[in-house]
Scaffold this motif. Structure first.
Motif, PDB file in Angstrom:
ATOM      1  N   ASP A  36      28.288  27.552  26.838  1.00 59.76           N
ATOM      2  CA  ASP A  36      28.892  28.613  27.641  1.00 59.76           C
ATOM      3  C   ASP A  36      28.184  29.934  27.409  1.00 59.76           C
ATOM      4  O   ASP A  36      28.177  30.799  28.286  1.00 59.76           O
ATOM      5  N   SER A  87      25.040  33.801  29.654  1.00 59.10           N
ATOM      6  CA  SER A  87      26.455  33.421  29.590  1.00 59.10           C
ATOM      7  C   SER A  87      26.936  32.813  30.906  1.00 59.10           C
ATOM      8  O   SER A  87      26.450  33.158  31.991  1.00 59.10           O
ATOM      9  N   ARG A  88      27.920  31.950  30.779  1.00 56.12           N
ATOM     10  CA  ARG A  88      28.603  31.410  31.950  1.00 56.12           C
ATOM     11  C   ARG A  88      29.498  32.460  32.608  1.00 56.12           C
ATOM     12  O   ARG A  88      29.771  32.416  33.801  1.00 56.12           O
ATOM     13  N   TRP A  89      29.974  33.414  31.792  1.00 56.81           N
ATOM     14  CA  TRP A  89      30.936  34.408  32.262  1.00 56.81           C
ATOM     15  C   TRP A  89      30.355  35.813  32.183  1.00 56.81           C
ATOM     16  O   TRP A  89      29.358  36.048  31.495  1.00 56.81           O
ATOM     17  N   GLY A 116      36.004  35.906  29.872  1.00 57.70           N
ATOM     18  CA  GLY A 116      36.200  34.620  30.513  1.00 57.70           C
ATOM     19  C   GLY A 116      37.672  34.275  30.625  1.00 57.70           C
ATOM     20  O   GLY A 116      38.545  35.125  30.396  1.00 57.70           O
TER      21      GLY A 116
END
Length: 231
Positions: A36, A87-89, A116
């Motif tokens: 993530d 990052s995913r978020w 997130g």
């Protein structure tokens, strides 16, 4: 969502044992673990230009996450060298800090808040210097970036921490008690825990590991950590 995966890896300029610039294999290995958030060190666009491929800062960002920041410690006419946090978020309150010490190689740290489904997590990603006095100066700056730990807090990167007495490890563990314990360098036969992931609160690190397949891609092994924010 309360469980996330973090990863840190010094990719050694995406040079394998050949040595041959191979960013695709780096992307494939990282993506296989589905982090993530991932911190990557020793990204080198100078080697990419020589190999006639795209800027690795941009390639890694597009391939591995929706959000990210690159910290270029060295910029020359031939390209850039540094690190990135992907990052995913979303990442907010992001800053790039200069950790350079005297006439030593320029060093940087990235501080940010990752936002997130779990809320907000404070993250500091870095690549510290090779000398003891250099790292001692740099770790105090890292501690200031970590703040008051109002929520989950994560520090990760290549800390180049060879020694225990007065070490980066000891200083970080005072405020981030959960930490990885893997030897990562040299990748072919790991003797030293140069790379690490440190967490607060205690008990949030539920598991960590390295990936031996990275031996053909870098002189460091990556660390992959699973974090449970309910703990």
């Amino acid at each position: 969502m309360t469980r996330i995966r973090a990863m840190t890896w010094n990719i050694h300029g995406a040079l394998g044992r050949n040595p041959r610039f191979d960013l695709d294999r780096v992307v494939t290995l990282v993506a296989r673990h589905s982090p993530d958030v991932v911190a990557l060190q020793e990204i080198d666009s100078r080697r990419a230009r020589a190999a006639h491929v795209g800027d690795p800062f941009e390639v890694l960002q597009q391939a591995l996450g929706s959000h990210g920041v690159g910290a270029r410690a060295i910029t020359t006419a031939d390209g850039d060298y540094g690190q990135a946090l992907i990052s995913r978020w979303p990442l907010v309150n992001t800053e790039i800090h200069d950790l350079s010490f005297r006439r030593r190689e320029p060093r940087r740290a990235i501080s940010t808040d990752m936002v997130g489904p779990f809320g907000s997590m404070r993250i500091v990603a870095t690549h510290l210097g090779l000398s003891f006095h250099e790292r001692r100066s740099q770790v105090y700056k890292l501690l200031a970036m970590l703040g008051g730990r109002d929520g989950p807090t994560l520090a990760m990167g290549d800390f180049n921490d060879w020694f225990w007495v007065g070490s980066v490890r000891r200083n970080l563990m005072r405020v981030l008690p959960d930490h990885s314990r893997h030897r990562t360098f040299p990748a072919a036969f790991p003797l030293f825990a140069l790379d690490g992931i440190y967490l607060w609160p205690a008990g949030s690190l539920v598991g960590s590991r390295t990936d031996p397949e990275a031996r053909g891609l870098s002189d460091h092994l990556p660390i992959i950590a699973d974090i449970d924010l309910t703990r």
